[in-house]
Write a protein that holds these residues in place. Structure first.
Motif, short mmCIF file in Angstrom:
data_model
loop_
_atom_site.label_atom_id
_atom_site.label_comp_id
_atom_site.label_asym_id
_atom_site.label_seq_id
_atom_site.Cartn_x
_atom_site.Cartn_y
_atom_site.Cartn_z
N ASN A 130 0.88 -1.16 0.00
CA ASN A 130 0.00 0.00 0.00
C ASN A 130 0.92 1.23 0.00
O ASN A 130 1.61 1.47 0.98
CB ASN A 130 -0.88 -0.01 1.25
CG ASN A 130 -1.80 1.18 1.32
OD1 ASN A 130 -1.63 2.16 0.62
ND2 ASN A 130 -2.78 1.09 2.21
N PRO A 131 0.95 2.02 -1.08
CA PRO A 131 1.90 3.12 -1.18
C PRO A 131 1.80 4.14 -0.04
O PRO A 131 2.81 4.65 0.42
CB PRO A 131 1.56 3.78 -2.52
CG PRO A 131 0.82 2.75 -3.29
CD PRO A 131 0.13 1.89 -2.27
N GLN A 132 0.59 4.43 0.44
CA GLN A 132 0.44 5.39 1.53
C GLN A 132 1.06 4.85 2.82
O GLN A 132 1.76 5.56 3.54
CB GLN A 132 -1.02 5.72 1.75
CG GLN A 132 -1.63 6.48 0.59
CD GLN A 132 -3.11 6.68 0.76
OE1 GLN A 132 -3.77 5.93 1.50
NE2 GLN A 132 -3.65 7.68 0.08
N TYR A 133 0.83 3.60 3.11
CA TYR A 133 1.40 2.99 4.31
C TYR A 133 2.92 2.93 4.22
O TYR A 133 3.62 3.24 5.16
CB TYR A 133 0.83 1.58 4.50
CG TYR A 133 1.38 0.86 5.70
CD1 TYR A 133 0.88 1.12 6.96
CD2 TYR A 133 2.40 -0.08 5.57
CE1 TYR A 133 1.38 0.46 8.07
CE2 TYR A 133 2.90 -0.74 6.66
CZ TYR A 133 2.38 -0.46 7.91
OH TYR A 133 2.90 -1.10 9.01
N ARG A 192 4.97 4.91 2.49
CA ARG A 192 5.56 6.25 2.60
C ARG A 192 5.64 6.67 4.07
O ARG A 192 6.58 7.34 4.48
CB ARG A 192 4.75 7.26 1.81
CG ARG A 192 5.16 7.36 0.36
CD ARG A 192 4.55 8.57 -0.31
NE ARG A 192 3.11 8.49 -0.46
CZ ARG A 192 2.51 7.88 -1.47
NH1 ARG A 192 3.21 7.28 -2.41
NH2 ARG A 192 1.19 7.85 -1.56
N GLN A 193 4.66 6.29 4.88
CA GLN A 193 4.68 6.65 6.31
C GLN A 193 5.79 5.93 7.05
O GLN A 193 6.35 6.44 8.00
CB GLN A 193 3.35 6.31 6.96
CG GLN A 193 2.20 7.17 6.51
CD GLN A 193 0.88 6.66 7.07
OE1 GLN A 193 0.80 5.58 7.64
NE2 GLN A 193 -0.15 7.47 6.92
#
Length: 85
Positions: free
Chosen positions: A77-80, A82-83
């Motif tokens: 999951n790209p958002q996860y 990046r975090q």
């Protein structure tokens, strides 16, 4: 392991090293350690290409490493990521 190498190429790992009676640890880049492991598997599997049997485990490890390396992008999951990166 291939997926780990792709997601965290700058991670560092502690490696236990035996030098005779002296035992120490070194911190090395994970990508270097995984590259070394991959090379060991590849060199272990090459003699099996000429022989009639054996070497299946080496090639299974190589296949799993390459599958993880190329397929991990479809599971992240790209958002996860990046975090956490």
């Amino acid at each position: 392991m291939g997926g780990y190498a792709r997601l965290y190429p700058h991670a560092r790992v502690h490696t236990l090293v035996f030098l005779g009676f002296f035992i120490t640890t070194f911190e090395v880049p994970a990508i270097a350690m995984l590259g070394y492991w991959f090379l060991i598997q590849l060199l272990g599997g090459l003699p099996a290409l000429a022989a009639a049997g054996g070497g299946v485990a080496f090639w299974a490890h190589i296949g799993g490493f390459l599958a993880g390396l190329f397929l991990v992008g479809s599971f992240v999951n790209p958002q996860y990521y990046r975090q956490r990166a």
